[in-house]
Write a protein that holds these residues in place. Structure first.
Motif, mmCIF file in Angstrom:
data_model
loop_
_atom_site.group_PDB
_atom_site.id
_atom_site.type_symbol
_atom_site.label_atom_id
_atom_site.label_comp_id
_atom_site.label_asym_id
_atom_site.label_seq_id
_atom_site.Cartn_x
_atom_site.Cartn_y
_atom_site.Cartn_z
ATOM 1 N N VAL A 91 0.884 -1.302 0.053
ATOM 2 C CA VAL A 91 -0.084 -0.059 -0.213
ATOM 3 C C VAL A 91 0.735 1.264 -0.019
ATOM 4 N N GLY A 92 2.189 1.221 0.664
ATOM 5 C CA GLY A 92 2.913 2.392 0.678
ATOM 6 C C GLY A 92 3.466 2.658 -0.728
ATOM 7 N N SER A 93 3.746 1.514 -1.192
ATOM 8 C CA SER A 93 4.061 1.662 -2.658
ATOM 9 C C SER A 93 3.384 2.320 -3.677
ATOM 10 N N ALA A 94 1.946 1.781 -3.374
ATOM 11 C CA ALA A 94 1.114 2.524 -4.183
ATOM 12 C C ALA A 94 0.799 3.893 -4.047
ATOM 13 N N LEU A 95 0.760 4.222 -2.673
ATOM 14 C CA LEU A 95 0.729 5.779 -2.147
ATOM 15 C C LEU A 95 1.930 6.439 -2.839
ATOM 16 N N ALA A 96 3.407 5.919 -2.967
ATOM 17 C CA ALA A 96 4.383 6.553 -3.674
ATOM 18 C C ALA A 96 4.064 6.582 -5.109
ATOM 19 N N ALA A 99 2.085 9.555 -5.669
ATOM 20 C CA ALA A 99 2.761 10.870 -5.451
ATOM 21 C C ALA A 99 3.546 11.274 -6.624
ATOM 22 N N VAL A 100 4.224 10.184 -7.237
ATOM 23 C CA VAL A 100 5.072 10.327 -8.615
ATOM 24 C C VAL A 100 4.222 10.787 -9.632
ATOM 25 N N THR A 101 2.904 10.100 -9.772
ATOM 26 C CA THR A 101 1.849 10.503 -10.876
ATOM 27 C C THR A 101 1.387 11.993 -10.639
ATOM 28 N N THR A 102 1.196 12.180 -9.441
ATOM 29 C CA THR A 102 0.737 13.606 -9.065
ATOM 30 C C THR A 102 2.057 14.618 -9.540
ATOM 31 N N ALA A 103 3.214 14.378 -8.904
ATOM 32 C CA ALA A 103 4.247 15.134 -9.238
ATOM 33 C C ALA A 103 4.539 15.474 -10.733
ATOM 34 N N VAL A 104 4.669 14.263 -11.613
ATOM 35 C CA VAL A 104 4.899 14.410 -13.021
ATOM 36 C C VAL A 104 3.657 15.246 -13.638
ATOM 37 N N VAL A 105 2.605 15.033 -13.318
ATOM 38 C CA VAL A 105 1.436 15.335 -13.983
ATOM 39 C C VAL A 105 1.586 17.244 -13.616
ATOM 40 N N ALA A 122 3.598 10.124 -16.667
ATOM 41 C CA ALA A 122 3.365 9.925 -15.466
ATOM 42 C C ALA A 122 2.939 8.374 -15.058
ATOM 43 N N ILE A 123 2.220 7.984 -16.074
ATOM 44 C CA ILE A 123 1.993 6.433 -15.896
ATOM 45 C C ILE A 123 3.230 5.573 -16.029
ATOM 46 N N ALA A 124 4.156 5.769 -17.240
ATOM 47 C CA ALA A 124 5.280 5.005 -17.197
ATOM 48 C C ALA A 124 6.155 5.293 -16.253
ATOM 49 N N ILE A 125 6.549 6.378 -15.603
ATOM 50 C CA ILE A 125 7.532 6.648 -14.623
ATOM 51 C C ILE A 125 6.906 6.177 -13.229
ATOM 52 N N GLN A 128 7.283 1.909 -13.726
ATOM 53 C CA GLN A 128 8.663 1.554 -13.262
ATOM 54 C C GLN A 128 9.082 1.901 -11.658
ATOM 55 N N THR A 129 8.573 2.930 -11.150
ATOM 56 C CA THR A 129 8.916 3.225 -9.836
ATOM 57 C C THR A 129 8.174 2.196 -8.820
ATOM 58 N N THR A 130 7.132 1.760 -9.056
ATOM 59 C CA THR A 130 6.430 0.967 -8.082
ATOM 60 C C THR A 130 6.764 -0.421 -8.324
ATOM 61 N N TYR A 131 7.261 -0.965 -9.637
ATOM 62 C CA TYR A 131 7.881 -2.241 -9.966
ATOM 63 C C TYR A 131 9.173 -2.126 -9.127
#
Length: 144
Positions: A91-96, A99-105, A122-125, A128-131
């Protein structure tokens, strides 16, 4: 060649079944997220609530597929404290990822990009981040 397509082709060439499985899990989770979102919108639910419920379903679907298929070899046994820890980290990684999606957009829009293009980036980044978080932290081999 677009970055996501290049990553997929590279994974296929390397025989990286885990990355490809994770891509499948992500597409399935996104489909469930978007599907529930649209269904709830159709019932008249407020968009923010529909979005949150859809996102929550997406996380649950991703956990089920990831823990049982993609990372099954390093998932902790059900009913253990370690399994609970993995769920919380997941769940923490999902929230990360959120956060990445929000920041990139936000950055993309700030730089004058069309919001749809920023969201695609944002989807691509975020993917890869969550993976990487899930492969190396949540389901770290040898930890379960």
């Amino acid at each position: 060649m677009p970055q996501p397509l290049a990553l997929l082709i590279g994974a296929v060439r390397r025989g990286d079944a885990r990355w490809i499985g994770y891509l499948f899990a992500s597409v399935l989770a996104l489909g469930c997220d978007a599907g529930l979102f649209l269904l709830l919108l159709g019932t008249g639910l407020e968009p923010v609530a529909a979005s949150a419920l859809g996102y929550g379903l997406g996380i649950a679907v991703h956990w089920l597929v990831s823990s049982r298929l993609v990372f099954a070899d390093s998932a902790a046994a059900r009913g253990t404290g370690e399994r609970q820890r993995q769920k919380m980290l997941f769940v923490g990684s999902a929230l990360a990822g959120l956060a990445v999606t929000t920041a990139v957009v936000g950055l993309g829009i700030g730089w004058g990009l069309d919001p749809r293009i920023a969201k695609l980036a944002a989807i691509a980044i975020s993917f890869q981040t969550t993976y990487l978080l899930r492969r190396h932290i949540v389901f770290r081999p040898g930890r379960a």
